[in-house]
Scaffold this motif. Structure first.
Motif, PDB file in Angstrom:
ATOM      1  N   GLU A  41       0.809  -1.169  -0.127  1.00 48.91           N
ATOM      2  CA  GLU A  41      -0.028  -0.075  -0.003  1.00 48.91           C
ATOM      3  C   GLU A  41       0.836   1.282   0.043  1.00 48.91           C
ATOM      4  OE1 GLU A  41      -3.541   2.281   2.905  1.00 48.91           O
ATOM      5  OE2 GLU A  41      -3.210  -0.002   2.993  1.00 48.91           O
ATOM      6  N   LYS A  45       1.021   4.202  -3.078  1.00 47.66           N
ATOM      7  CA  LYS A  45       0.947   5.658  -2.870  1.00 47.66           C
ATOM      8  C   LYS A  45       2.426   6.378  -3.353  1.00 47.66           C
ATOM      9  CE  LYS A  45      -2.019   5.382   1.323  1.00 47.66           C
ATOM     10  NZ  LYS A  45      -2.110   5.697   2.761  1.00 47.66           N
ATOM     11  N   ASP A  48       2.011   6.456  -6.942  1.00 50.08           N
ATOM     12  CA  ASP A  48       0.995   7.417  -7.606  1.00 50.08           C
ATOM     13  C   ASP A  48       1.705   8.780  -7.380  1.00 50.08           C
ATOM     14  OD1 ASP A  48      -0.860   5.440  -7.922  1.00 50.08           O
ATOM     15  OD2 ASP A  48      -1.962   5.558  -6.137  1.00 50.08           O
ATOM     16  N   GLN A  49       2.207   9.346  -6.272  1.00 51.73           N
ATOM     17  CA  GLN A  49       2.808  10.303  -5.994  1.00 51.73           C
ATOM     18  C   GLN A  49       4.139  10.847  -7.303  1.00 51.73           C
ATOM     19  OE1 GLN A  49       4.511  10.233  -2.142  1.00 51.73           O
ATOM     20  NE2 GLN A  49       2.131  10.746  -1.227  1.00 51.73           N
TER      21      GLN A  49
END
Length: 164
Positions: A41, A45, A48-49
């Motif tokens: 997870e 993240k 994605d950033q």
């Protein structure tokens, strides 16, 4: 040694309760699975950033490139416009010169005289020699009547004709 029945029952109940309680406690496999899920997870993240940051950077670069292309296009357009205007003026001046020469040549009293015509931005300059001040005035009138002529600079010199 005989163990009373109740004691056996209590002992079995305690063992069953301990066994069930042990099932509720997370084991090493379950703990490892949770840690893997948490790490996945967190990595998702971060990805994605990073993707968002890369997207913003690409947009900024594309926008900058677009501005540069637009500026270059504007400069080229301006240069072409200037060149077109210069060419238009040159064509207009050439046309004016030709029309003035044609008008002077068509005039019976002027066609044998040596008159030079030059045009720059609609200003016609007449040079050379004529036989009389009247011929000079007539050449100036003819030049001034041509479309596109804004001014006539008459530098014609009237020379006396021999034999009169």
């Amino acid at each position: 040694m005989k163990i009373p029945y109740r004691f056996k029952l209590v002992a079995i109940s305690v063992l069953l309760a301990a066994g069930l309680a042990a099932c509720d406690k997370p084991g090493p496999a379950e703990t490892a699975g949770k840690k893997i899920d948490q790490t996945a997870e967190a990595a998702g993240k971060k990805i994605d950033q990073t993707a968002e940051a890369a997207g913003r950077k690409i947009e900024q670069t594309a926008e900058s490139a677009g501005k540069t292309i637009n500026e270059a296009t504007d400069k080229v357009g301006d240069k072409l416009g200037e060149q077109g205007m210069k060419a238009g003026v040159a064509i207009d001046d050439t046309e004016i010169t030709a029309k003035v020469k044609a008008a002077i040549f068509a005039e019976p009293g002027l066609k044998t005289l040596q008159i030079s015509v030059d045009s720059v931005k609609g200003v016609v300059t007449l040079t050379g020699s004529v036989d009389s001040p009247q011929s000079s005035s007539r050449a100036k009138e003819l030049a001034g009547a041509v479309a596109g002529v804004t001014q006539v600079d008459n530098r014609l010199v009237a020379k006396a004709v021999q034999g009169k």
